[in-house]
Each structure stands twice: as structure tokens, then as C-alpha cells.
Design an enzyme around this catalytic site. Structure first.
Site, PDB file in Angstrom:
ATOM      1  N   HIS A   1      -5.565  12.371 -14.276  1.00 36.44           N
ATOM      2  CA  HIS A   1      -5.267  11.870 -13.180  1.00 36.44           C
ATOM      3  C   HIS A   1      -3.752  11.744 -13.188  1.00 36.44           C
ATOM      4  CE1 HIS A   1      -5.370   7.919 -10.498  1.00 36.44           C
ATOM      5  NE2 HIS A   1      -4.669   8.885  -9.780  1.00 36.44           N
TER       6      HIS A   1
ATOM      7  N   ASP B   1     -11.701   4.610  -8.539  1.00 39.72           N
ATOM      8  CA  ASP B   1     -10.796   4.235  -9.813  1.00 39.72           C
ATOM      9  C   ASP B   1     -10.007   2.950  -9.453  1.00 39.72           C
ATOM     10  OD1 ASP B   1      -9.306   4.655 -12.126  1.00 39.72           O
ATOM     11  OD2 ASP B   1      -7.824   5.851 -11.291  1.00 39.72           O
ATOM     12  N   GLY B   2     -10.340   1.791 -10.288  1.00 44.32           N
ATOM     13  CA  GLY B   2      -9.691   0.651 -10.321  1.00 44.32           C
ATOM     14  C   GLY B   2     -10.223  -0.369 -10.433  1.00 44.32           C
TER      15      GLY B   2
ATOM     16  N   PHE C   1      -1.557   0.430 -13.082  1.00 43.19           N
ATOM     17  CA  PHE C   1      -1.725  -0.218 -14.298  1.00 43.19           C
ATOM     18  C   PHE C   1      -3.355  -0.255 -14.311  1.00 43.19           C
ATOM     19  CE2 PHE C   1       2.619  -1.467 -13.071  1.00 43.19           C
ATOM     20  CZ  PHE C   1       3.102  -1.635 -14.370  1.00 43.19           C
TER      21      PHE C   1
ATOM     22  N   HIS D   1     -11.273  10.031 -18.595  1.00 44.26           N
ATOM     23  CA  HIS D   1     -10.499  10.073 -17.474  1.00 44.26           C
ATOM     24  C   HIS D   1      -8.792   9.655 -17.942  1.00 44.26           C
ATOM     25  CE1 HIS D   1      -9.022   8.897 -13.357  1.00 44.26           C
ATOM     26  NE2 HIS D   1      -8.267   8.028 -13.877  1.00 44.26           N
TER      27      HIS D   1
ATOM     28  N   SER E   1     -10.627  -1.004 -18.390  1.00 43.88           N
ATOM     29  CA  SER E   1     -10.607  -2.325 -19.139  1.00 43.88           C
ATOM     30  C   SER E   1     -11.910  -2.807 -19.347  1.00 43.88           C
ATOM     31  CB  SER E   1      -9.496  -3.305 -18.610  1.00 43.88           C
ATOM     32  OG  SER E   1     -10.251  -3.332 -17.275  1.00 43.88           O
TER      33      SER E   1
ATOM     34  N   MET F   1       1.005   8.867 -16.106  1.00 44.12           N
ATOM     35  CA  MET F   1       2.173   8.033 -15.356  1.00 44.12           C
ATOM     36  C   MET F   1       3.561   8.534 -15.775  1.00 44.12           C
ATOM     37  SD  MET F   1       0.388   4.473 -15.041  1.00 44.12           S
ATOM     38  CE  MET F   1      -1.430   4.194 -15.197  1.00 44.12           C
TER      39      MET F   1
ATOM     40  N   ASP G   1      -5.043   8.907 -17.726  1.00 46.42           N
ATOM     41  CA  ASP G   1      -4.110   8.553 -16.615  1.00 46.42           C
ATOM     42  C   ASP G   1      -2.746   8.864 -17.004  1.00 46.42           C
ATOM     43  OD1 ASP G   1      -5.709   7.117 -14.435  1.00 46.42           O
ATOM     44  OD2 ASP G   1      -6.239   5.800 -16.294  1.00 46.42           O
TER      45      ASP G   1
ATOM     46  N   MET H   1      -8.566   5.309  -4.910  1.00 41.11           N
ATOM     47  CA  MET H   1      -8.084   4.184  -5.705  1.00 41.11           C
ATOM     48  C   MET H   1      -8.673   3.088  -5.221  1.00 41.11           C
ATOM     49  SD  MET H   1      -6.385   5.700  -8.069  1.00 41.11           S
ATOM     50  CE  MET H   1      -5.638   4.307  -8.833  1.00 41.11           C
TER      51      MET H   1
ATOM     52  N   SER I   1     -11.613   5.572 -18.592  1.00 40.66           N
ATOM     53  CA  SER I   1     -10.134   5.683 -18.669  1.00 40.66           C
ATOM     54  C   SER I   1      -9.753   4.953 -19.969  1.00 40.66           C
ATOM     55  CB  SER I   1      -9.620   4.823 -17.323  1.00 40.66           C
ATOM     56  OG  SER I   1      -8.250   4.523 -17.544  1.00 40.66           O
TER      57      SER I   1
ATOM     58  N   MET J   1      -0.465  10.629 -11.863  1.00 39.43           N
ATOM     59  CA  MET J   1       0.366   9.730 -11.152  1.00 39.43           C
ATOM     60  C   MET J   1       1.791   9.869 -11.514  1.00 39.43           C
ATOM     61  SD  MET J   1      -2.193   6.301 -11.667  1.00 39.43           S
ATOM     62  CE  MET J   1      -3.056   7.256 -13.216  1.00 39.43           C
TER      63      MET J   1
HETATM   64  C1  DX5 Z   1      -4.730   3.013 -12.482  1.00 38.88           C
HETATM   65  C2  DX5 Z   1      -5.497   4.092 -13.285  1.00 38.88           C
HETATM   66  C3  DX5 Z   1      -6.780   3.718 -13.584  1.00 38.88           C
HETATM   67  C4  DX5 Z   1      -7.063   2.479 -14.484  1.00 38.88           C
HETATM   68  C5  DX5 Z   1      -8.598   2.267 -14.765  1.00 38.88           C
HETATM   69  O1  DX5 Z   1      -3.564   3.442 -11.827  1.00 38.88           O
HETATM   70  O2  DX5 Z   1      -5.527   4.893 -12.435  1.00 38.88           O
HETATM   71  O3  DX5 Z   1      -7.633   4.943 -14.089  1.00 38.88           O
HETATM   72  O4  DX5 Z   1      -6.284   2.499 -15.556  1.00 38.88           O
HETATM   73  O5  DX5 Z   1      -8.750   0.921 -15.429  1.00 38.88           O
HETATM   74  P1  DX5 Z   1      -9.420  -0.337 -14.870  1.00 38.88           P
HETATM   75  O6  DX5 Z   1     -10.878  -0.133 -15.066  1.00 38.88           O
HETATM   76  O7  DX5 Z   1      -9.001  -1.310 -15.971  1.00 38.88           O
HETATM   77  O8  DX5 Z   1      -8.750  -0.483 -13.686  1.00 38.88           O
HETATM   78 ZN    ZN Z   2      -7.118   6.696 -12.925  1.00 40.03          ZN
END
Ligand code: DX5
Ligand code: ZN
Length: 229
Positions: free
Chosen positions: A67, A178-179, A147, A34, A201, A38, A36, A141, A9, A69
Site C-alpha cells: 500500500h 483499511d484502518g 498512522f 499488507h 494494531s 509512507m 504500508d 480507507m 498490516s 502512501m
Molecule cells: C494507515 C494504514 C493502515 C493501518 C492499519 O495509513 O494504511 O494499513 O496501519 O492499522 P490499524 O488496523 O491499526 O488501523
Molecule cells: Zn494500509
């Protein structure tokens, strides 16, 4: 050791250097990207839209998972399909009817892409039963969506095993965690039968060896004991 995929991600990567980010991830041995998306409405954060997905598509041959959101995936779907990504996943929790969700999943499949649903931490896995024939992936999730860089939630991770059981007869089905997934938490999701670890991260922290983190996630998740029954 079970073979586990790592999907990177880029949410916490340097958006000013996406070319370098993607090259680094390719060299580090990630299996997929991946992305994200948002919208500041479904989640209290804004990242990027279809144009950036298309730009990343031009940078790499790696499979790309989007993904979404966002509150209204159906409204923007054609633009994400045109961006050329391999799979498109939206959230079960959007305020759309079951009929609407089935229709959106069908449009994704008709475009030749993998169709997915994501479930937030408080959504039970059983809601996915009605969609069993529609899905090629599910994202479970393990943080509240919105975030990168949040702490892994072990409770919701248990749903990975339920999803695996629900779709066990499907040879190419994948279940993504995920997360907060890193070398430290990958064993937990591996133990529940995850097929794909989404890692954000943990790959981009200062001083971390990205390639080593990818290897360690695969090793920890792949060596975890998973009993398919
Ligand atoms: C959260 C995202 C994730 C996230 C993954 O809403 O869907 O994909 O950014 O990052 P880390 O590994 O830092 O949780
Ligand atoms: Zn994600």
C-alpha cells in the site's frame, strides 16, 4: 458465512523482530500481509521502502499487498515490482493526471501483479469508474492515511458497498477496508460486502490473542448480512 480474508498490516509491529512477527501472523491464520509504505510527503509519517518489502518477501510465501502512501509511485515503481510482492496499490489523491495513473496501473499489470487504487476518507467512490478496467483491487480507507492505531470511521466505510457494486461482475476483484478494523468493527465492513479486512494494531496489542482476533474478524465480517444489490 461468507469467506473474508484478513490482511495483516505490520505498521505497528516490532520492526526489530520481523522474522518473529511474520511467523506469528502465519500461525495466527492471516491470509495475506499488507505493507504500508509512507514517504513523509504524501502522509506525515515515514515507514519503510522497497528493500524492507523485499526482505519480508523472503520471509514468507503468504501473498503480499503493498500500500503505497507516497507522492510519486511511478518514480519508484520498478523497485517495488522487483521486491516481488503480489499486488501494488497507490492513492487516487496523488497529484498525477488520469493519464499518468492509467500508465502506472498498466505497468503494474504488465509486471504480472495485481494493480490497485486506494481512496482516502473524503474521496468519493465514483472517481474509480474511469479505472474500472485497470483494477484488481481497491482499498477503501476507514481512517486518514498515515498512522496505525486510529479510530475506525464508519462514514467512509459505506463506499465499500459502492465499490462492490461497481465491480460486481469481476470474479477475482477484491475490496479492502483499511484502518481501525478489528473484531469490534468488522461487522460494519462485512455488511458493506468487504472481501478483505486489513487489520493492524488489533493484532499486536499487548495481551491480545492474535489468532483469536483473526478468527473473530473473519466471523464478524463473514456473518454480517450483505445484500449484493
Ligand atoms: C494507515 C494504514 C493502515 C493501518 C492499519 O495509513 O494504511 O494499513 O496501519 O492499522 P490499524 O488496523 O491499526 O488501523
Ligand atoms: Zn494500509
Amino acid at each position: 458465512m461468507r469467506k473474508i480474508e484478513v490482511a495483516a498490516s505490520i505498521t505497528t509491529a516490532d520492526f526489530g523482530n520481523l522474522y518473529r512477527v511474520v511467523r506469528k501472523l502465519e500461525r495466527a491464520g492471516v491470509d495475506r500481509l499488507h505493507l504500508d509504505v509512507m514517504d513523509g510527503h504524501f502522509v506525515p509519517n515515514i515507514t519503510f521502502g522497497p528493500d524492507v518489502c523485499a526482505a519480508v518477501r523472503r520471509l514468507t510465501d503468504l501473498p503480499i499487498d503493498v500500500h503505497l502512501m507516497i507522492s510519486e509511485p511511478a518514480r519508484y515503481l520498478e523497485r517495488f515490482i522487483a521486491a516481488g510482492t503480489d499486488t501494488i496499490t497507490f492513492h487516487y489523491e496523488i497529484g498525477d493526471s488520469a493519464h499518468g495513473k492509467h500508465a502506472t496501473l498498466a505497468r503494474i499489470r504488465d509486471a504480472g501483479r495485481g494493480a490497485g487504487l486506494a481512496i482516502s476518507p473524503s474521496t468519493p467512490a465514483k472517481v474509480l469508474r474511469d479505472f474500472a478496467d485497470d483494477l484488481s483491487l481497491v482499498i477503501v480507507m476507514t481512517v486518514e492515511p498515515g498512522f496505525g492505531g486510529q479510530h475506525f470511521m464508519p462514514g467512509p466505510a459505506g463506499k465499500i458497498a459502492e465499490v462492490r457494486r461497481m465491480f460486481n461482475d469481476r470474479p477475482r476483484f477484491s475490496v479492502h477496508a483499511d484502518g481501525g478494523v478489528s473484531a469490534d468493527t468488522a461487522e460494519v465492513v462485512g455488511g458493506y460486502g468487504v472481501t478483505t479486512c486489513i487489520v493492524g494494531s488489533a493484532l499486536f496489542q499487548r495481551g491480545r490473542d492474535t489468532a483469536l482476533e483473526v478468527q473473530e474478524v473473519k466471523r464478524a465480517a463473514g456473518n454480517a448480512r450483505y445484500d449484493a444489490r
